[in-house]
Motif scaffolding. Structure first.
Motif, short mmCIF file in Angstrom:
data_model
loop_
_atom_site.label_atom_id
_atom_site.label_comp_id
_atom_site.label_asym_id
_atom_site.label_seq_id
_atom_site.Cartn_x
_atom_site.Cartn_y
_atom_site.Cartn_z
N ASN A 159 0.84 -1.20 0.00
CA ASN A 159 0.00 0.00 0.00
C ASN A 159 0.87 1.25 0.00
O ASN A 159 1.73 1.41 0.87
N VAL A 186 0.30 4.33 0.80
CA VAL A 186 0.20 5.17 2.00
C VAL A 186 1.00 4.56 3.15
O VAL A 186 1.71 5.27 3.88
N HIS A 187 0.94 3.23 3.28
CA HIS A 187 1.75 2.57 4.32
C HIS A 187 3.22 2.82 4.06
O HIS A 187 4.00 3.06 4.99
N LEU A 227 4.15 6.16 5.29
CA LEU A 227 4.19 6.22 6.76
C LEU A 227 5.46 5.56 7.29
O LEU A 227 6.09 6.06 8.22
N LEU A 275 2.42 12.51 1.37
CA LEU A 275 1.19 11.88 1.84
C LEU A 275 -0.01 12.56 1.18
O LEU A 275 -0.97 11.90 0.76
#
Lengths: 180, 340
Positions: free
Chosen positions: A36, A38-39, A42, A80
């Motif tokens: 993913n 977005v992961h 992060l 992000l």
């Protein structure tokens, strides 16, 4: 007593270093391997945070806090932002062709080769690096070094950044004209 | 020596944490009372005398509400979001000097948790980190409105951070130090930075409103357009954390503004009163808290007076007004400093 305390602090420092170094490697691997996007971002933020801790361990407070603000606070928020705006998901991600994969492997291999070469070059220094001034990373000392010894490269890089900024604005403006 | 130091710092950290929570708790009560006052209503008055137990009742209600995690939500990130919002809100108070050194039994006790020499930048960093809680929570909810709220929060935060940083640079040129302790100490008596940096303070104040997501900058949770914004899907104490983090943010940014521009713990004629150092310190700390409470009241006053910006107005104000003003402020400060 104080010698014992000093040794104790050294041991704690070293163990923090090893722990944080381990975490940096684990999280940077997770950046690559998580599916993913977005992961991924992060995990990249956590990786940058571990770098901040490294700088603090080196007593480079200014560098640590600038890394914290610029990379974690500004660039990663933008990353992000863009990824959330595009809302990339596992199912919408296009399949990569074999050619792209091979190009990626070659480019990554070249980078790894360069890094290994650079690391090997440092091995030829027989004398270990000794930090003569442990407070070199504090704001005052860093500022003096930047504006005396390295004034020209410092100013040149600021001009480079400015031209990049102007270029980005120019590109963005052109696009809006085309739409109109 | 070392143990005493650790105990001293532990007590100080606990006290600062407890006071931030207490003030944030009663800010929720004060917010409703101020709103009621401004709108000619009574406000909460059922729980306890004058409704003073209302925050406790609200807290208890939040804890007993049903906790819902949306089925398609990313579960871990859904919990990480509000936790991160709360964490970053509480981190900022670490470098604020709450008073001069107290002297008890010949030992100096600093009323500041830590005096790192990049304290001002640390606060700036923590502020820039604050948006992650909102973004992660909004994205993890897997809801279009939440995502819109999260994206708005990010773009707003980035836009106003630049102007805030530039206004801090102008302040830095006046003070010549990044340490919060030295900045506070320089403003001894009535030499407050507000007199040297009025424009810088105005920019900083507006940016502080934007960074804490307070009206008129509360577009991330704009209920007329986005239902509840980034916390649409949140219920129970997780929602409580988001709401509570906003009040802690408000408290910390009030403390920062009071320290940077309004003299911190200094008050006029503090050196001419003839009291002992400890008494002056205690009066100064009380004074700092009075300044903070005034700022919190100002935050609420603005919230119930000014309507919310439209999104394009928000961006125009940030990029076309505040940033040029802040740069002009830097140039002006530089000219004045080189002439004097």
């Amino acid at each position: 007593m104080s010698a014992f305390l000093g040794a104790f602090i050294l041991i704690i420092n070293m163990s923090i270093f090893y722990l944080v170094a381990f975490l940096s490697i684990v999280f940077s691997l997770l950046v690559i391997f998580s599916k993913n996007p977005v992961h991924s971002v992060l995990y990249l933020i956590i990786t940058f945070f571990t770098f901040t801790v490294h700088y603090i361990l080196l007593n480079a407070q200014f560098l640590a806090i600038v890394n914290f603000i610029v990379y974690m606070g500004a660039i990663m928020v933008l990353f992000l932002f863009v990824i959330m705006l595009l809302n990339l998901n596992r199912d919408t991600e296009p399949m990569h062709s074999l050619v792209i994969k091979i190009i990626g492997i070659i480019a990554g291999g070249c980078l790894a080769l360069t890094l290994i070469g650079a690391l090997k070059a440092t091995l030829s220094y027989k004398v270990p690096v000794v930090v003569t001034k442990s407070d070199l990373g504090l704001v005052k000392n860093l500022g003096k070094v930047l504006f005396n010894e390295f004034l020209l490269p410092f100013e040149l890089s600021s001009v480079l950044l400015l031209s990049a900024m102007v270029g980005a604005i120019l590109l963005a403006k052109k696009e809006s004209n085309a739409i109109n | 020596m070392e143990t005493a130091f650790i105990i001293e710092k532990f007590i100080l950290v606990t006290a600062v944490f407890a006071i931030s929570l207490l003030i944030a708790m009663y800010s929720t009560y004060a917010e409703r009372k101020v709103a009621a006052f401004l709108q000619d209503r009574v406000g909460p008055n059922r729980a306890g005398p004058f409704g003073l137990l209302q925050p406790l009742a609200d807290g208890a209600k939040m804890f007993f509400k049903e906790e819902i995690i949306p089925a398609q939500a990313s579960k871990i990130l859904f919990i990480v979001g509000p936790s991160l919002a709360m964490l970053t809100a509480c981190m900022g108070s670490a470098v604020i000097p709450w008073g001069q050194d107290l002297e008890i039994a010949g030992k100096k006790i600093s009323l500041q948790v830590t005096d790192i020499n990049v304290g001002l930048l640390y606060i700036f960093g923590v502020v820039s980190l604050g948006v992650f809680g909102v973004m992660i929570g909004g994205w993890a909810s897997n809801n279009k409105y939440s995502l819109m709220g999260a994206i708005r929060a990010a773009s707003q935060n980035i836009s106003y951070e630049i102007a805030m940083g530039l206004s801090i640079i102008a302040l830095l040129m006046v003070t010549g130090t990044l340490s919060m302790k030295e900045i506070a100490a320089q403003q001894s008596g009535f030499h407050w930075n507000i007199f040297y940096q009025p424009l810088g303070f105005l920019i900083f104040l507006i940016c502080a409103f934007a960074e804490t997501n307070r009206t008129p900058f509360d577009l991330p949770e704009c209920e007329t357009e986005l239902i509840g914004g980034y916390h649409t899907e949140y219920s129970s104490m997780k929602l409580g954390f988001y709401l509570f983090a906003e009040y802690i943010n408000m408290f910390v940014s009030s403390a920062v503004m009071a320290t940077l521009y309004f003299g911190g713990y200094n008050f006029p004629f503090m050196n001419d009163l003839g009291f002992s150092a400890n008494v002056i310190t205690i009066i100064g700390t009380v004074g700092l808290f009075i300044k903070i409470i005034c700022f919190i009241f100002f935050f609420m006053w603005v919230r119930w007076t000014i309507p919310r910006f439209r999104y394009d107005q928000l961006m125009n104000l940030g990029w076309k007004v505040l940033i040029p003003l802040a740069i002009a402020n830097i140039v002006l400060t530089g000219v004045v400093l080189s002439l004097t």
